[in-house]
Design a protein around this motif. Structure first.
Motif, short mmCIF file in Angstrom:
data_model
loop_
_atom_site.label_atom_id
_atom_site.label_comp_id
_atom_site.label_asym_id
_atom_site.label_seq_id
_atom_site.Cartn_x
_atom_site.Cartn_y
_atom_site.Cartn_z
N SER A 1 0.85 -1.19 0.00
CA SER A 1 0.00 0.00 0.00
C SER A 1 0.88 1.24 0.00
O SER A 1 1.55 1.55 0.99
N VAL A 2 0.93 1.93 -1.14
CA VAL A 2 1.77 3.12 -1.27
C VAL A 2 1.00 4.20 -2.00
O VAL A 2 -0.01 3.94 -2.66
N ALA A 3 1.49 5.43 -1.89
CA ALA A 3 0.90 6.54 -2.63
C ALA A 3 1.28 6.41 -4.10
O ALA A 3 2.23 5.71 -4.47
N LEU A 4 0.55 7.11 -4.95
CA LEU A 4 0.76 6.98 -6.39
C LEU A 4 2.18 7.39 -6.79
O LEU A 4 2.82 6.69 -7.58
N ASP A 5 2.69 8.48 -6.26
CA ASP A 5 4.03 8.93 -6.62
C ASP A 5 5.08 7.88 -6.24
O ASP A 5 6.00 7.60 -7.02
N GLU A 6 4.94 7.30 -5.07
CA GLU A 6 5.88 6.28 -4.63
C GLU A 6 5.78 5.03 -5.51
O GLU A 6 6.78 4.39 -5.85
N LEU A 7 4.56 4.70 -5.91
CA LEU A 7 4.34 3.55 -6.78
C LEU A 7 5.04 3.75 -8.12
O LEU A 7 5.72 2.85 -8.64
N LEU A 8 4.89 4.93 -8.71
CA LEU A 8 5.51 5.22 -10.00
C LEU A 8 7.03 5.19 -9.90
O LEU A 8 7.72 4.70 -10.81
N GLU A 9 7.57 5.72 -8.82
CA GLU A 9 9.02 5.68 -8.61
C GLU A 9 9.50 4.23 -8.54
O GLU A 9 10.55 3.88 -9.10
N MET A 10 8.73 3.40 -7.88
CA MET A 10 9.09 1.99 -7.74
C MET A 10 9.07 1.28 -9.10
O MET A 10 9.97 0.50 -9.42
N ILE A 11 8.06 1.57 -9.91
CA ILE A 11 7.95 0.95 -11.24
C ILE A 11 9.15 1.34 -12.09
O ILE A 11 9.78 0.49 -12.75
N LEU A 12 9.50 2.62 -12.09
CA LEU A 12 10.62 3.08 -12.91
C LEU A 12 11.94 2.50 -12.41
O LEU A 12 12.83 2.15 -13.20
N ALA A 13 12.06 2.39 -11.11
CA ALA A 13 13.28 1.81 -10.55
C ALA A 13 13.45 0.34 -10.99
O ALA A 13 14.57 -0.09 -11.32
N LYS A 14 12.36 -0.42 -11.02
CA LYS A 14 12.42 -1.81 -11.47
C LYS A 14 12.79 -1.88 -12.95
O LYS A 14 13.52 -2.77 -13.38
N ALA A 15 12.27 -0.95 -13.74
CA ALA A 15 12.60 -0.92 -15.17
C ALA A 15 14.09 -0.62 -15.36
O ALA A 15 14.75 -1.23 -16.22
N PHE A 16 14.65 0.27 -14.57
CA PHE A 16 16.08 0.58 -14.66
C PHE A 16 16.90 -0.63 -14.25
O PHE A 16 17.93 -0.94 -14.87
N GLU A 17 16.45 -1.30 -13.20
CA GLU A 17 17.19 -2.47 -12.71
C GLU A 17 17.25 -3.56 -13.78
O GLU A 17 18.29 -4.22 -13.95
N ALA A 18 16.16 -3.73 -14.53
CA ALA A 18 16.10 -4.82 -15.50
C ALA A 18 16.73 -4.46 -16.84
O ALA A 18 17.36 -5.30 -17.49
N LEU A 19 16.59 -3.19 -17.28
CA LEU A 19 16.96 -2.84 -18.66
C LEU A 19 18.11 -1.85 -18.76
O LEU A 19 18.63 -1.61 -19.86
N GLN A 20 18.49 -1.23 -17.65
CA GLN A 20 19.68 -0.37 -17.58
C GLN A 20 19.72 0.70 -18.69
O GLN A 20 20.69 0.77 -19.45
N PRO A 21 18.71 1.54 -18.78
CA PRO A 21 18.74 2.64 -19.74
C PRO A 21 19.55 3.81 -19.19
O PRO A 21 20.05 3.75 -18.06
#
Length: 556
Positions: free
Chosen positions: A163-183
């Motif tokens: 259970s997180v706020a929307l801003d924190e959720l979006l930060e988490m999604i982008l962080a996972k994308a960076f971790e996997a794809l390293q842009p």
């Protein structure tokens, strides 16, 4: 020769067909060159054909239509490698050839596409193809990669379940994308409405400079068309090569996936690289699209939860505002001997832009003030409270109605924007004589119903309050005889309309007042309300409704 990859709904498995002739029919019939096992596909659904070396697709009069890269095929349309034809619930990918003549790789390949090539693919089809491909492949390396991808997506799903706020959720999604794809850069864009987008979060790799790309072209292709995009060399791509915002950014390779659900588009997640030695691959695109699919539902849920909390907070504030506003209305009206008074107000929303007050000034005088401020909702309610406060001192000071209106109008003009004003009917009644003295500041005409059923309209004697910096107001006088009835109202009553868009009107109000003038004033108010309900036939009232009535009673 044209090579097509067909992905039909389960239990059918994906297959490929080579078109060696000049044309081919696509459909469910066994007579077609490409038979698609899909009940939603017409027997003869679409046709592909070659002309002057170029392949084209056209719909063959199918029931559900044909789509090319998410867009309806209304006329003959050219096709080439990377394009996707959708018929029924199936997708047909147009395959290309590499230099060795081998068929172009499907999305199961990890190799990057060649410089200058791009892939635009329906996200729905890409996800469906990903699942189907995982079932039929026997490539051990590919199975390992898919297992690793599933493990990553499961980890993302677990992380996003908190259970997180929307801003924190979006930060988490982008962080996972960076971790996997390293842009080098990444951004999540949210769609606030058609053509309205905002950067919700963005991120850079250490040492990277510049902002993530955000072009109108990319938004249209990804968000609005729900397509995943893979561009190896932005400058060489026909869609983005002319987009100045991307060309000037220095971005060379990018991938973007739409964020959407059954309710519509939510936005997109886009990653880019300025280093040409690190172009993204089709595998990267498939992974980002899968990540976007996992994230989309959670984004919608969190957004809805926040909207619900905000709506609840707003409702609580409106409830408080309504309570305060009700406190400004008279709790009890004066009851002088030989006279009857009644007042009621009904907002069209939580709060109202109407206001009335009836006060005794000395032993022999009553003052009535009924106002309707411009606008509706909270802004109108605030202006109503301001008007009530501004009029309090002039009323208590015993000013004549015309001077009261002049004073309040000047103060209201000084304290509000020019577009904000209030119509008002202000009157005093000398109780022993029945003399009514009134000023009508741009308000609806009050109705004076005589004992013989004749009706007089007490029209405007000045402009609305607060409309001009200085405005003259005139007063008029009229005598109320025993049995005479005064009806003052706001335009929410006469401007109520029925399903045919016809207004209730002043004449209908006069008829009701004439028919019920002899009963109690509460009964008259009920009769007016019933007449309105019968007239509007369920159409919501567009404006607030306020009614104040005064009658000089006949001697006992």
């Amino acid at each position: 020769m044209l090579r097509l990859r067909v992905v039909a709904p389960p239990p059918a498995t994906p297959f490929e067909r080579e078109i060696t002739g000049e044309e081919a029919l696509l459909g469910r019939s066994e007579e077609c060159h490409v038979v698609v096992p899909d009940r939603a596909v017409s027997r003869r659904h679409a046709r592909v054909f070659r002309q002057n070396g170029q392949w084209y697709v056209e719909d063959a009069g199918s029931r559900g239509g044909t789509r090319l890269n998410g867009q309806p095929v209304d006329q003959v349309s050219p096709i080439g490698p990377g394009d996707e034809i959708a018929i029924g619930q199936s997708t047909i990918g147009v395959q290309g050839k590499d230099r060795s003549g081998a068929a172009k790789r499907t999305s199961g390949s990890v190799s990057s596409i060649a410089p200058g090539q791009s892939v635009y693919k329906s996200a729905d089809a890409l996800l469906k193809e990903s699942v189907s491909g995982a079932v039929v492949t026997t490539d051990v390396d590919l199975l390992r990669r898919r297992a690793a991808r599933l493990e990553l997506l499961n980890a993302v799903h677990q992380a996003l379940s908190r259970s997180v706020a929307l801003d924190e959720l979006l930060e988490m999604i982008l962080a996972k994308a960076f971790e996997a794809l390293q842009p080098e850069e990444g951004v999540i864009v949210l769609r606030d409405g058609p053509g309205e987008y905002r950067r919700a979060v963005q991120r850079r790799a250490p040492g990277s400079v510049g902002d993530s790309i955000l072009s109108k072209t990319l938004l249209e292709e990804v968000v609005e068309k729900k397509q995943a995009a893979l561009v190896c060399d932005v400058a060489a791509d026909t869609k983005f090569g002319t987009a100045a915002s991307i060309r000037m950014s220095g971005v060379r390779s990018l991938i973007a996936a739409p964020l959407y659900d059954d309710s519509g588009p939510l936005g997109m997640i886009a990653l880019d690289s300025r280093a040409f030695v690190r172009p993204f691959s089709e595998d990267d695109l498939e992974l980002l699209t899968s990540l976007g699919a996992v994230a989309s539902l959670r984004i919608r849920n969190v957004a809805l939860m926040q909207e619900s909390l905000e709506r609840r907070r707003l409702e609580e504030e409106l409830q408080l505002a309504r309570s305060i506003q009700l406190g400004l209305l008279p709790r009890k009206l004066p009851s002088p001997a030989g006279w009857s008074l009644f007042g009621a107000s009904f907002p069209s929303r939580w709060v109202s832009g109407d206001h009335y007050q009836v006060v005794e000034r000395g032993e022999n005088e009553i003052l009535m003030m009924i106002s309707d401020v411009s606008g509706k909702g909270m802004a109108a309610a605030l202006l109503t409270a301001s008007l009530e406060a501004l009029s309090a001192v002039p009323i208590e000071a015993g000013l004549p109605v015309e001077e009261l209106c002049r004073r309040v109008s000047k103060l209201l003009y000084q304290r509000t924007p020019p577009a904000k004003y209030a119509t008002s009917f202000v009157a005093t009644v000398d109780l022993p004589s029945g003399r009514l003295r009134y000023t009508n500041a741009g308000h609806n005409p009050a109705l004076l119903v005589r004992g013989d059923d004749a009706i007089e309209r007490l029209g405007s004697t000045g402009v609305p309050l607060g409309m001009l910096p200085e405005a003259p107001f005139a007063a008029r006088e009229v005598d109320l005889a025993p049995g005479d009835l005064l009806v003052v109202y706001t335009d929410g009553i006469i401007e109520a309309f029925d399903p045919d868009d016809e207004e209730f009107g002043l004449e209908r109000l006069e008829e009701v007042c004439r028919a019920h003038r002899g009963g109690s004033l509460a009964e008259l108010a009920t009769a007016i309300d019933r007449a309105l309900e019968k007239f509007v036939r369920g159409v919501p009232y567009p404006d607030d409704r306020t009614l104040v009535t005064l009658r000089r009673e006949l001697p006992a």
